[in-house]
Write a protein that holds these residues in place. Sequence first.
Motif, PDB file in Angstrom:
ATOM      1  N   ARG A  11       0.816  -1.217   0.000  1.00  0.00           N
ATOM      2  CA  ARG A  11       0.000   0.000   0.000  1.00  0.00           C
ATOM      3  C   ARG A  11       0.848   1.266   0.000  1.00  0.00           C
ATOM      4  N   GLU A  12       2.088   1.164   0.494  1.00  0.00           N
ATOM      5  CA  GLU A  12       2.951   2.340   0.580  1.00  0.00           C
ATOM      6  C   GLU A  12       3.322   2.894  -0.798  1.00  0.00           C
ATOM      7  N   ILE A  13       3.312   2.068  -1.812  1.00  0.00           N
ATOM      8  CA  ILE A  13       3.721   2.516  -3.148  1.00  0.00           C
ATOM      9  C   ILE A  13       2.677   2.211  -4.222  1.00  0.00           C
ATOM     10  N   ALA A  14       1.578   1.574  -3.844  1.00  0.00           N
ATOM     11  CA  ALA A  14       0.583   1.127  -4.832  1.00  0.00           C
ATOM     12  C   ALA A  14       0.097   2.263  -5.719  1.00  0.00           C
ATOM     13  N   GLY A  15      -0.059   3.452  -5.158  1.00  0.00           N
ATOM     14  CA  GLY A  15      -0.581   4.577  -5.920  1.00  0.00           C
ATOM     15  C   GLY A  15       0.315   5.029  -7.055  1.00  0.00           C
ATOM     16  N   ASP A  16       1.558   4.575  -7.062  1.00  0.00           N
ATOM     17  CA  ASP A  16       2.508   4.974  -8.109  1.00  0.00           C
ATOM     18  C   ASP A  16       2.477   4.044  -9.316  1.00  0.00           C
ATOM     19  N   TYR A  17       1.673   2.965  -9.244  1.00  0.00           N
ATOM     20  CA  TYR A  17       1.716   1.957 -10.309  1.00  0.00           C
ATOM     21  C   TYR A  17       0.316   1.570 -10.777  1.00  0.00           C
ATOM     22  N   ASP A  18       0.265   1.106 -12.045  1.00  0.00           N
ATOM     23  CA  ASP A  18      -1.006   0.773 -12.679  1.00  0.00           C
ATOM     24  C   ASP A  18      -1.173  -0.712 -12.961  1.00  0.00           C
ATOM     25  N   ALA A  19      -0.119  -1.499 -12.793  1.00  0.00           N
ATOM     26  CA  ALA A  19      -0.174  -2.936 -13.051  1.00  0.00           C
ATOM     27  C   ALA A  19       0.998  -3.618 -12.356  1.00  0.00           C
ATOM     28  N   ILE A  20       0.824  -4.907 -12.100  1.00  0.00           N
ATOM     29  CA  ILE A  20       1.863  -5.688 -11.432  1.00  0.00           C
ATOM     30  C   ILE A  20       2.157  -6.955 -12.227  1.00  0.00           C
ATOM     31  N   LEU A  21       3.461  -7.275 -12.335  1.00  0.00           N
ATOM     32  CA  LEU A  21       3.919  -8.575 -12.802  1.00  0.00           C
ATOM     33  C   LEU A  21       4.513  -9.272 -11.591  1.00  0.00           C
ATOM     34  N   CYS A  22       3.830 -10.294 -11.092  1.00  0.00           N
ATOM     35  CA  CYS A  22       4.208 -10.915  -9.822  1.00  0.00           C
ATOM     36  C   CYS A  22       4.682 -12.350 -10.010  1.00  0.00           C
ATOM     37  N   ASP A  23       5.871 -12.626  -9.537  1.00  0.00           N
ATOM     38  CA  ASP A  23       6.405 -13.980  -9.543  1.00  0.00           C
ATOM     39  C   ASP A  23       5.533 -14.879  -8.667  1.00  0.00           C
ATOM     40  N   ALA A  24       5.596 -16.173  -8.911  1.00  0.00           N
ATOM     41  CA  ALA A  24       4.780 -17.116  -8.142  1.00  0.00           C
ATOM     42  C   ALA A  24       5.598 -17.802  -7.045  1.00  0.00           C
ATOM     43  N   TRP A  25       6.494 -18.704  -7.459  1.00  0.00           N
ATOM     44  CA  TRP A  25       7.257 -19.492  -6.487  1.00  0.00           C
ATOM     45  C   TRP A  25       8.278 -18.603  -5.786  1.00  0.00           C
ATOM     46  N   GLY A  26       8.185 -18.532  -4.455  1.00  0.00           N
ATOM     47  CA  GLY A  26       9.085 -17.690  -3.671  1.00  0.00           C
ATOM     48  C   GLY A  26       8.478 -16.355  -3.293  1.00  0.00           C
ATOM     49  N   VAL A  27       7.342 -16.019  -3.931  1.00  0.00           N
ATOM     50  CA  VAL A  27       6.645 -14.763  -3.630  1.00  0.00           C
ATOM     51  C   VAL A  27       5.217 -15.036  -3.195  1.00  0.00           C
ATOM     52  N   ILE A  28       4.495 -15.809  -4.002  1.00  0.00           N
ATOM     53  CA  ILE A  28       3.115 -16.165  -3.676  1.00  0.00           C
ATOM     54  C   ILE A  28       3.066 -17.420  -2.804  1.00  0.00           C
ATOM     55  N   HIS A  29       3.947 -18.369  -3.082  1.00  0.00           N
ATOM     56  CA  HIS A  29       3.941 -19.645  -2.347  1.00  0.00           C
ATOM     57  C   HIS A  29       5.343 -20.243  -2.336  1.00  0.00           C
ATOM     58  N   ASN A  30       5.504 -21.326  -1.563  1.00  0.00           N
ATOM     59  CA  ASN A  30       6.797 -22.018  -1.500  1.00  0.00           C
ATOM     60  C   ASN A  30       6.707 -23.427  -2.074  1.00  0.00           C
ATOM     61  N   GLY A  31       5.691 -23.673  -2.872  1.00  0.00           N
ATOM     62  CA  GLY A  31       5.498 -24.993  -3.459  1.00  0.00           C
ATOM     63  C   GLY A  31       4.584 -25.872  -2.649  1.00  0.00           C
ATOM     64  N   ARG A  32       4.425 -25.548  -1.381  1.00  0.00           N
ATOM     65  CA  ARG A  32       3.567 -26.343  -0.496  1.00  0.00           C
ATOM     66  C   ARG A  32       2.403 -25.552   0.068  1.00  0.00           C
ATOM     67  N   GLU A  33       2.638 -24.244   0.294  1.00  0.00           N
ATOM     68  CA  GLU A  33       1.586 -23.430   0.906  1.00  0.00           C
ATOM     69  C   GLU A  33       1.703 -21.977   0.475  1.00  0.00           C
ATOM     70  N   LEU A  34       0.581 -21.301   0.553  1.00  0.00           N
ATOM     71  CA  LEU A  34       0.514 -19.876   0.235  1.00  0.00           C
ATOM     72  C   LEU A  34       1.137 -19.081   1.374  1.00  0.00           C
ATOM     73  N   PHE A  35       1.900 -18.038   1.036  1.00  0.00           N
ATOM     74  CA  PHE A  35       2.442 -17.182   2.078  1.00  0.00           C
ATOM     75  C   PHE A  35       1.330 -16.286   2.636  1.00  0.00           C
ATOM     76  N   PRO A  36       1.321 -16.066   3.951  1.00  0.00           N
ATOM     77  CA  PRO A  36       0.295 -15.201   4.556  1.00  0.00           C
ATOM     78  C   PRO A  36       0.368 -13.783   3.993  1.00  0.00           C
ATOM     79  N   GLY A  37      -0.790 -13.182   3.761  1.00  0.00           N
ATOM     80  CA  GLY A  37      -0.863 -11.794   3.334  1.00  0.00           C
ATOM     81  C   GLY A  37      -0.843 -11.576   1.836  1.00  0.00           C
ATOM     82  N   VAL A  38      -0.432 -12.592   1.073  1.00  0.00           N
ATOM     83  CA  VAL A  38      -0.303 -12.437  -0.376  1.00  0.00           C
ATOM     84  C   VAL A  38      -1.656 -12.188  -1.042  1.00  0.00           C
ATOM     85  N   ALA A  39      -2.649 -12.979  -0.675  1.00  0.00           N
ATOM     86  CA  ALA A  39      -3.967 -12.848  -1.306  1.00  0.00           C
ATOM     87  C   ALA A  39      -4.531 -11.444  -1.087  1.00  0.00           C
ATOM     88  N   GLU A  40      -4.413 -10.933   0.119  1.00  0.00           N
ATOM     89  CA  GLU A  40      -4.924  -9.592   0.417  1.00  0.00           C
ATOM     90  C   GLU A  40      -4.167  -8.536  -0.389  1.00  0.00           C
TER      91      GLU A  40
END
Length: 286
Positions: A11-40
Amino acid sequence: MTEPRILQGLREIAGDYDAILCDAWGVIHNGRELFPGVAEALTSFRRERGPVLVLTNAPRPSDVIPAQLDRLGLPRDAYDGVVTSGDATMHAAHSLGDKVFYRIGPAKDDGLFDAMNLKLGSFEEAEAIFCSGLEDDLTETPEDYRELLEKAAKRDLPMVVANPDIVVRFGDRMMFCAGALGELYEQMGGTQILGGKPHAPIYDLARDRLAKIAGDVPERILVIGDGLGTDILGANNQDLPVVFIAEGIFSEEVRGEDGKLSAAKLSQELKSQDVYAAYGMDTLAW
């Protein structure tokens, strides 16, 4: 070069950007589980700012990734689409012409090979190699393939590498990817052909996908990733600002004695790899 700004939330920088390219493994999950806070974080950005694309070096067609993310618990309203290294690599393989390929990769990648409709054959009759990963990435290492790759290098067989990642963190351990075999092959004098991060083809596909979603390519695109040689280098090559996430493969190198992401340590690690990140976060959160 200034130290990366350490963020507590997107949220600290969201207003400066219009789109996101987000990596999956290592950012969204670790192969076994979703990291907390990512979905929000991703859902909130989509709601308040613009589209989110999952940009992954998975060596599979993009249409199989949403089901995998479903199983890990990421809601569909957290992202607009997926672009994979598998997508980008299809173009690279077909650019070689009607060659016979020798396949290296696990059974779980059958979908990629089916989608590509490549002419597959034995090693003896192969004119090229297509590598999607190690046959058994839970137990094997690149050294298990040294003899095979030496024979391929002597025959000057080009090797299409579907996933440029060297390793990923699977739960609490590291697991080798196709990029590790490509790296070893190149050290032997072999030629590897790549389409995923940090190489341009996957970013070209991502921009095309964003244009279809938003009506045009957004001007202010933010990249989020954990791999210095893939996510961060790729963003640098594309002149895109990037957020480094410390949950991934460089977790130990960039955290201080208190277990938190250290701006100084992150800066040192980035410098050692000759890359730059504008921002850093312990884990992706809103």
